[in-house]
Design an enzyme around this catalytic site. Structure first.
Site, PDB file in Angstrom:
ATOM      1  N   ARG A 141       0.798  -1.230   0.000  1.00  0.00           N
ATOM      2  CA  ARG A 141       0.000   0.000   0.000  1.00  0.00           C
ATOM      3  C   ARG A 141       0.834   1.285   0.000  1.00  0.00           C
ATOM      4  O   ARG A 141       0.362   2.335   0.448  1.00  0.00           O
ATOM      5  CB  ARG A 141      -0.971   0.037   1.174  1.00  0.00           C
ATOM      6  N   LYS A 187       3.191  10.843 -11.857  1.00  0.00           N
ATOM      7  CA  LYS A 187       2.355   9.945 -12.659  1.00  0.00           C
ATOM      8  C   LYS A 187       3.136   8.653 -12.854  1.00  0.00           C
ATOM      9  O   LYS A 187       4.248   8.671 -13.384  1.00  0.00           O
ATOM     10  CB  LYS A 187       2.058  10.548 -14.034  1.00  0.00           C
ATOM     11  N   GLU A 201       9.517  17.393 -25.864  1.00  0.00           N
ATOM     12  CA  GLU A 201       8.765  17.787 -24.662  1.00  0.00           C
ATOM     13  C   GLU A 201       9.209  19.166 -24.180  1.00  0.00           C
ATOM     14  O   GLU A 201       8.406  19.952 -23.664  1.00  0.00           O
ATOM     15  CB  GLU A 201       8.932  16.759 -23.534  1.00  0.00           C
ATOM     16  N   LYS A 227       6.982  22.385 -14.892  1.00  0.00           N
ATOM     17  CA  LYS A 227       6.165  21.224 -14.528  1.00  0.00           C
ATOM     18  C   LYS A 227       5.825  21.236 -13.037  1.00  0.00           C
ATOM     19  O   LYS A 227       4.703  20.926 -12.647  1.00  0.00           O
ATOM     20  CB  LYS A 227       6.852  19.911 -14.918  1.00  0.00           C
ATOM     21  N   GLU A 236      -4.572  16.235 -12.134  1.00  0.00           N
ATOM     22  CA  GLU A 236      -5.169  16.574 -13.411  1.00  0.00           C
ATOM     23  C   GLU A 236      -6.671  16.768 -13.293  1.00  0.00           C
ATOM     24  O   GLU A 236      -7.443  16.301 -14.115  1.00  0.00           O
ATOM     25  CB  GLU A 236      -4.844  15.464 -14.434  1.00  0.00           C
ATOM     26  N   ARG A 247      -3.042  20.874 -15.530  1.00  0.00           N
ATOM     27  CA  ARG A 247      -2.118  19.792 -15.851  1.00  0.00           C
ATOM     28  C   ARG A 247      -2.429  19.199 -17.227  1.00  0.00           C
ATOM     29  O   ARG A 247      -1.545  18.712 -17.918  1.00  0.00           O
ATOM     30  CB  ARG A 247      -2.178  18.699 -14.771  1.00  0.00           C
ATOM     31  N   ASN A 298      -0.728  17.859 -22.096  1.00  0.00           N
ATOM     32  CA  ASN A 298      -1.007  16.879 -23.152  1.00  0.00           C
ATOM     33  C   ASN A 298      -0.984  17.482 -24.553  1.00  0.00           C
ATOM     34  O   ASN A 298      -1.353  16.818 -25.531  1.00  0.00           O
ATOM     35  CB  ASN A 298      -2.350  16.198 -22.902  1.00  0.00           C
ATOM     36  N   HIS A 325      -0.313  15.471 -27.653  1.00  0.00           N
ATOM     37  CA  HIS A 325      -0.324  14.065 -27.281  1.00  0.00           C
ATOM     38  C   HIS A 325      -1.502  13.279 -27.856  1.00  0.00           C
ATOM     39  O   HIS A 325      -1.385  12.073 -28.062  1.00  0.00           O
ATOM     40  CB  HIS A 325      -0.285  13.919 -25.755  1.00  0.00           C
ATOM     41  N   HIS A 341      -0.352  10.145 -29.645  1.00  0.00           N
ATOM     42  CA  HIS A 341      -0.712   8.792 -29.202  1.00  0.00           C
ATOM     43  C   HIS A 341      -1.232   7.954 -30.364  1.00  0.00           C
ATOM     44  O   HIS A 341      -0.991   6.749 -30.430  1.00  0.00           O
ATOM     45  CB  HIS A 341      -1.760   8.858 -28.092  1.00  0.00           C
ATOM     46  N   HIS A 374       8.332   8.401 -28.482  1.00  0.00           N
ATOM     47  CA  HIS A 374       7.298   9.271 -27.937  1.00  0.00           C
ATOM     48  C   HIS A 374       7.475  10.722 -28.392  1.00  0.00           C
ATOM     49  O   HIS A 374       6.559  11.345 -28.909  1.00  0.00           O
ATOM     50  CB  HIS A 374       7.321   9.158 -26.406  1.00  0.00           C
TER      51      HIS A 374
HETATM   52  N1  LIG Z   1       5.212   9.693 -15.851  1.00  0.00           N
HETATM   53  C1  LIG Z   1       5.163  10.694 -16.707  1.00  0.00           C
HETATM   54  O1  LIG Z   1       4.744  11.807 -16.366  1.00  0.00           O
HETATM   55  C2  LIG Z   1       5.655  10.469 -18.106  1.00  0.00           C
HETATM   56  C3  LIG Z   1       5.845  11.553 -18.969  1.00  0.00           C
HETATM   57  C4  LIG Z   1       6.337  11.306 -20.233  1.00  0.00           C
HETATM   58  C5  LIG Z   1       6.627  10.019 -20.643  1.00  0.00           C
HETATM   59  N2  LIG Z   1       6.420   8.978 -19.786  1.00  0.00           N
HETATM   60  C6  LIG Z   1       6.721   7.612 -20.183  1.00  0.00           C
HETATM   61  O2  LIG Z   1       8.133   7.514 -20.355  1.00  0.00           O
HETATM   62  C7  LIG Z   1       8.405   6.495 -21.309  1.00  0.00           C
HETATM   63  C8  LIG Z   1       9.391   7.032 -22.304  1.00  0.00           C
HETATM   64  O3  LIG Z   1      10.566   7.403 -21.593  1.00  0.00           O
HETATM   65  P1  LIG Z   1      12.003   7.463 -22.288  1.00  0.00           P
HETATM   66  O4  LIG Z   1      11.875   8.257 -23.519  1.00  0.00           O
HETATM   67  O5  LIG Z   1      12.970   7.861 -21.247  1.00  0.00           O
HETATM   68  O6  LIG Z   1      12.214   5.953 -22.790  1.00  0.00           O
HETATM   69  P2  LIG Z   1      12.999   4.714 -22.138  1.00  0.00           P
HETATM   70  O7  LIG Z   1      12.907   4.680 -20.691  1.00  0.00           O
HETATM   71  O8  LIG Z   1      12.515   3.518 -22.871  1.00  0.00           O
HETATM   72  O9  LIG Z   1      14.521   5.011 -22.538  1.00  0.00           O
HETATM   73  C9  LIG Z   1      14.871   5.050 -23.901  1.00  0.00           C
HETATM   74  C10 LIG Z   1      16.083   4.155 -24.198  1.00  0.00           C
HETATM   75  O10 LIG Z   1      17.277   4.794 -23.747  1.00  0.00           O
HETATM   76  C11 LIG Z   1      18.037   3.903 -22.945  1.00  0.00           C
HETATM   77  N3  LIG Z   1      18.757   4.724 -21.989  1.00  0.00           N
HETATM   78  C12 LIG Z   1      18.257   5.344 -20.905  1.00  0.00           C
HETATM   79  N4  LIG Z   1      19.201   6.104 -20.321  1.00  0.00           N
HETATM   80  C13 LIG Z   1      20.334   5.947 -21.054  1.00  0.00           C
HETATM   81  C14 LIG Z   1      21.632   6.483 -20.946  1.00  0.00           C
HETATM   82  N5  LIG Z   1      21.958   7.376 -19.993  1.00  0.00           N
HETATM   83  N6  LIG Z   1      22.548   6.098 -21.845  1.00  0.00           N
HETATM   84  C15 LIG Z   1      22.223   5.234 -22.840  1.00  0.00           C
HETATM   85  N7  LIG Z   1      20.994   4.711 -22.998  1.00  0.00           N
HETATM   86  C16 LIG Z   1      20.060   5.067 -22.105  1.00  0.00           C
HETATM   87  C17 LIG Z   1      17.010   2.999 -22.363  1.00  0.00           C
HETATM   88  O11 LIG Z   1      17.583   1.788 -21.918  1.00  0.00           O
HETATM   89  C18 LIG Z   1      16.053   2.811 -23.528  1.00  0.00           C
HETATM   90  O12 LIG Z   1      16.522   1.838 -24.389  1.00  0.00           O
HETATM   91  C19 LIG Z   1       7.073   6.105 -21.920  1.00  0.00           C
HETATM   92  O13 LIG Z   1       6.671   4.871 -21.371  1.00  0.00           O
HETATM   93  C20 LIG Z   1       6.128   7.208 -21.490  1.00  0.00           C
HETATM   94  O14 LIG Z   1       4.793   6.752 -21.337  1.00  0.00           O
HETATM   95  C21 LIG Z   1       5.943   9.186 -18.532  1.00  0.00           C
HETATM   96 ZN   LIG Z   2       4.846  13.199 -23.356  1.00  0.00          ZN
END
Ligand SMILES: NC(=O)c1ccc[n+]([C@@H]2O[C@H](COP(=O)([O-])OP(=O)(O)OC[C@H]3O[C@@H](n4cnc5c(N)ncnc54)[C@H](O)[C@@H]3O)[C@@H](O)[C@H]2O)c1
Ligand SMILES: [Zn+2]
Ligand SMILES: NC(=O)c1ccc[n+]([C@@H]2O[C@H](COP(=O)([O-])OP(=O)(O)OC[C@H]3O[C@@H](n4cnc5c(N)ncnc54)[C@H](O)[C@@H]3O)[C@@H](O)[C@H]2O)c1
Ligand SMILES: [Zn+2]
Lengths: 372, 372
Positions: B120, B142, B184, B226, B236, B241, B245, B248, B252, B265
């Site tokens: 929890r 999030k 972003e 942010k 949100e 907030r 999007n 997005h 998406h 993304h």
């Molecule tokens: N929680 C939120 O508010 C929020 C906001 C935006 C996106 N997201 C989520 O985040 C995800 C996308 O995140 P992302 O773009 O970081 O993708 P990711 O976490 O998949 O990382 C991208 C790639 O880079 C590699 N990598 C990471 N750090 C590295 C480094 N320092 N050196 C070399 N390689 C490295 C990872 O292993 C991966 O292969 C999606 O699932 C999306 O839904 C969440």
């Molecule tokens: Zn985003």
């Protein structure tokens, strides 16, 4: 009819208690004409209650879907949660859908947890149908599922927007299930309210025969006591809510060792309370005459007061250690100090635990009133 | 070094931004000598960073376990969460264990969600290693996983206790992944901060070449923006907030149609922002000269500004409808009104959407500055 309000931070929600609520359901549900609802229930309850409730809601222009899960603690798992999500997503349910938990603690915990994490949280309503859920599980917002490595290990705090308690549900409940709920009732009385304990001694027979006034009063008192605790300690941080675990550290060991569902939760807790009381006697903070009162009351409620014959005292300890290591920061053993009051004790020796458990192993004799 | 505080209700947590933080990690982590920590990371990052960080922590008497997940968006699932739980429970991790997310947005979302529902709710720390996670995903609480019927459909709001942003991580990141984060960044500027947009126009090349000062300033500004949004609208609800999007809803559709991971993304969001801008032009609330500025900036950042050739305009609509039905109460389309400001528009006709999408289908021409 009784009404209680649970206040948590800035928000609050009502608990309504009466018989015959369901024929009037719409008056009590915080739903609007165009609300969309998903009722979650199980295969035992759906044939008895689902049609009537659905019709009531439909008449008011409320859109109703349902998910019917298999019955049993062993389905309180992630798979059931995922099944609920499939139904929600396949039917394009959005963030404004309201879930309704129609069932006992299992359905309540599952539905609440699904609501907690579907699209980062949607609303839900509890309609508890077992006595245990009416006096305990449906109130307080603890939700979750079991993990193969531990019961209730995964979950969230997520409060319902309303709790509707109709005592008529209890008419179809088995007496063994009903007694399981009484164990939690007695628990409240022992840890918080001597007067209520006395009331139970006077009214336990009326309660067992499902006297409506006795039921309503009893459920109201339990809900009040739990609501108070939750208002001041929603997330079990301050140590007040933790007192509700009285009897549970021993009880969990019984449930786990015997295989979940073989001993009902309340049955295990009944024995656990005696074991805790005996422990407190050994520590000289509780008198055996009070243990005797608890034993007598549990026995009148047809609850066990001895642990399962299969379990040796040392069989309890690993489970209790695990409870301690994994679930609490410290060994939190809730011990009574008198009827109506309990404390959190932080270091009871294994030797004392074994002695206390052994006293409830095969036959609990009513000890003489030894004054300490 | 930059410090930002995120304040939510009564609680708050620090975001620390600098290069070389990891060699000094212990100074920045809110851990005590006897803390127990579980680092969650992936198979790509573990060989590069895990050993050093673990040694740092061990030296301070902190007990460290780790979970190494496979790399990729397709592992942002319940199975990965459950794998984390197995490791936690098998190693008897209690409620006082602190999770550390060491990775990009995927690891951050997974770890945060695991922390939200393990027993929890336990604490966690974000150490984002992608640019996208440093400017966006790691901030705001999030958390969640994908469901086979929808991305990010299961999750919770759960704030970390600290975010540690070391720009050195970016040195090993591919330039395509880095550009994904810039999308972003540009998003923040378009919806909230014209001056920052201007700064980006001046400094985009420094940013791409990983100039430390440019990076620090840029990340700080994004985190500030942010953090402000979250402080006033954590869940949100108030609609501020939701402006995050921007781009997005279209994006998406691209991600889902093309199969997650094929378009990154940020790449999808880049195109989505242009589509939203074109939509706003059709509604006569945004001027094409501003769209041109956004396009020019995205192109300098090596981001796409046209949708995938495979996708017809009508291919977008079902995904956008679904987004609308399942994820929001209303069709929430965030549209810019000028650089630095955006609104929530509630009913854009399909005809306009199709026209706007078509304008970004194969080749986005820089339109002449037509004043409306
Ligand atoms: N929680 C939120 O508010 C929020 C906001 C935006 C996106 N997201 C989520 O985040 C995800 C996308 O995140 P992302 O773009 O970081 O993708 P990711 O976490 O998949 O990382 C991208 C790639 O880079 C590699 N990598 C990471 N750090 C590295 C480094 N320092 N050196 C070399 N390689 C490295 C990872 O292993 C991966 O292969 C999606 O699932 C999306 O839904 C969440
Ligand atoms: Zn985003
Ligand atoms: N969330 C909390 O705070 C909390 C507190 C206590 C217990 N619990 C949980 O609750 C669960 C136990 O709840 P329970 O005792 O209600 O068990 P349960 O939900 O399994 O119900 C017991 C049995 O009674 C049946 N039943 C329910 N209502 C009925 C009715 N009106 N008529 C006939 N049969 C009916 C059910 O189908 C089931 O077979 C456990 O999983 C426990 O962990 C949660
Ligand atoms: Zn209980």
């Amino acid at each position: 009819m009784e009404k209680i309000t649970v206040s948590i931070g800035k928000s609050s929600y009502p608990i309504t208690i009466a018989s015959g609520l369901l024929t009037n359901l719409i008056t009590f549900l915080p739903l609007e004409q165009k609300s969309t609802v998903m009722i979650v229930t199980n295969q035992t309850l759906a044939p008895i209650f689902l049609k009537e409730i659905t019709q009531h809601l439909n008449k008011q222009g409320i859109k109703v879907n349902n998910v019917i899960l298999p019955d049993g603690e062993k389905y309180k798992t992630w798979e059931s949660i995922n099944y609920i999500f499939n139904e929600l997503l396949n039917n394009l349910h959005g963030r404004d859908t309201i879930l309704i938990a129609l069932g006992g603690g299992v359905i309540g915990d599952l539905t609440g947890f699904a609501a907690a994490i579907y699209q980062r949280g949607i609303k839900y309503i509890q309609i508890p149908t077992t006595f245990l859920a009416q006096v305990d599980a449906a109130i307080g917002g603890k939700t979750g599922v079991n993990h193969e490595l531990g019961k209730n290990m995964i979950g969230a705090f997520h409060q319902p927007i309303a709790v509707i308690i109709d005592t008529d549900f209890l008419l179809s409940l088995s007496s063994r299930q009903f007694a399981s709920g009484i164990a939690e009732v007695i628990k409240y009385a022992v840890i918080f309210d001597e007067q209520f304990f006395y009331w139970l001694e006077q009214n336990i027979d009326a309660l067992i025969s499902l006297n409506p006034q006795a039921l309503e009063y009893c459920i109201r008192r339990c809900c009040e006591l739990k609501a108070n605790v939750i208002s001041s300690d929603e997330k079990e941080i301050r140590g007040i809510r933790v007192l509700l675990n009285f009897g549970h550290t021993f009880g969990h060991a019984i449930e786990a060792y015997m295989g979940y569902g073989n001993w009902l939760h309340g049955e295990a807790i009944a024995v656990g309370m005696i074991m805790a009381a005996r422990t407190a006697e050994h520590l000289k903070i509780f008198q055996s005459q009070h243990t005797n009162r608890i034993i007598a009351l549990l026995q009148r409620a047809k609850l066990p007061v001895n642990g399962p014959i299969e379990m040796k005292a040392t069989d309890y300890l690993p489970y209790m250690q695990r409870d301690k290591k994994v679930f609490s920061k410290k060994m939190h053993l809730v011990l009574p100090t008198k009827i109506g009051s309990a404390i959190l004790h932080k270091s009871v020796s294994d030797k004392i635990l074994v002695a206390a458990i052994n006293e409830c192993r095969i036959f609990t004799e009513l000890k003489n009133n030894i004054q300490i």
